[in-house]
Design an enzyme around this catalytic site. Structure first.
Site, mmCIF file in Angstrom:
data_model
loop_
_atom_site.group_PDB
_atom_site.id
_atom_site.type_symbol
_atom_site.label_atom_id
_atom_site.label_comp_id
_atom_site.label_asym_id
_atom_site.label_seq_id
_atom_site.Cartn_x
_atom_site.Cartn_y
_atom_site.Cartn_z
ATOM 1 N N ASP A 117 44.703 74.537 45.793
ATOM 2 C CA ASP A 117 43.756 75.195 44.914
ATOM 3 C C ASP A 117 43.755 74.397 43.603
ATOM 4 O O ASP A 117 44.654 73.584 43.371
ATOM 5 C CB ASP A 117 44.210 76.646 44.685
ATOM 6 C CG ASP A 117 43.435 77.339 43.596
ATOM 7 O OD1 ASP A 117 42.193 77.394 43.693
ATOM 8 O OD2 ASP A 117 44.071 77.814 42.628
ATOM 9 N N ASP A 131 42.302 75.707 39.882
ATOM 10 C CA ASP A 131 42.596 76.515 38.698
ATOM 11 C C ASP A 131 43.829 77.384 38.912
ATOM 12 O O ASP A 131 43.908 78.149 39.874
ATOM 13 C CB ASP A 131 41.395 77.409 38.343
ATOM 14 C CG ASP A 131 40.241 76.615 37.771
ATOM 15 O OD1 ASP A 131 40.471 75.811 36.853
ATOM 16 O OD2 ASP A 131 39.107 76.786 38.250
ATOM 17 N N ASP A 137 47.835 79.771 43.769
ATOM 18 C CA ASP A 137 48.465 80.714 42.842
ATOM 19 C C ASP A 137 47.920 82.126 42.967
ATOM 20 O O ASP A 137 48.320 83.003 42.197
ATOM 21 C CB ASP A 137 48.268 80.248 41.392
ATOM 22 C CG ASP A 137 46.804 80.337 40.965
ATOM 23 O OD1 ASP A 137 45.951 79.706 41.629
ATOM 24 O OD2 ASP A 137 46.513 81.059 39.993
#
Length: 218
Positions: free
Chosen positions: A13, A15, A169
């Site tokens: 991922d 961001d 995250d």
């Protein structure tokens, strides 16, 4: 460094995983709602939608929003986000991690809720253009947690689910991996808390990219 646990493809991922952008995204969302006079979502709700496409994020934050408000709020969000984009940096250890994984023969990819324009700008700003073998964005595919982006990445580089691991995250990342049938690792330095990440299948829940490199080297 020996290649770890037979994962030939490592999908990141962006961001909150490689880039420390969570605060700017949350601030930009709250700014946008303020500017058009809609109730301001909480920081927790704004953090929850990180990783989703902007359309899905807005549906979650303001499910009764009409189409005209949606267009305006997206413009205000992007205005504030890009005004502060120069304040965002890669997490400590990101470049070292990517260099070592690449040197050890791993294929590297990105599957992100960002737009193609946004990701391209971020890759250029961080000097990571050309590092990843392939990248997929939410405006080119289905939004997380739909597994489509992962399937498209795997197909592009000719890898199977057994050869692939997703690093993210948010619960959206881990749920996408679960739906696709790949393994996943959660990082707690981004948008979602360890408790939430731990509820989904994972190989590990780690605090930062230094711990992630140690995991691959173990």
């Amino acid at each position: 460094m020996a290649k770890s646990r037979a994962y030939d493809l490592v999908v990141f991922d962006w961001d909150g995983t490689l880039m420390d952008s969570t605060a700017n995204i949350v601030n930009a969302l709250q700014y946008a709602f303020t500017e058009i006079g809609l109730p301001i979502p909480s920081r927790e709700d704004c953090a929850y939608v990180i990783g989703l496409s902007l359309q899905d994020a807005m549906k979650y934050l303001a499910p009764t929003m009409n189409e005209s408000d949606y267009q305006e709020i997206v413009l205000k969000y992007r205005e504030h986000y890009f005004e502060n984009a120069n304040q965002m940096v890669l997490y400590d250890g990101a470049t070292q991690l990517l260099e070592k994984l690449e040197a050890s023969g791993h294929f590297l990819a990105v599957a992100t809720g960002k737009s193609r324009l946004g990701l391209n700008d971020a890759l250029k700003a961080t000097g990571l253009e050309g590092v990843f073998h392939t990248t997929r964005c939410a405006d080119e595919s289905f939004s997380k947690p739909n597994p489509a982006m992962l399937f498209e990445v795997m197909d592009r580089v000719g890898m199977t689910v057994e050869q692939t691991i997703m690093i993210g995250d948010t619960t959206h990342d881990l749920q996408m991996a679960k739906s696709a049938g790949t393994h996943a690792i959660g990082l707690t330095h981004g948008a979602h808390a360890k408790e939430a990440l731990s509820k989904l299948p994972n190989r590990a829940i780690l605090n930062n990219l230094h711990e992630l490199l140690e995991w691959f080297e173990a």
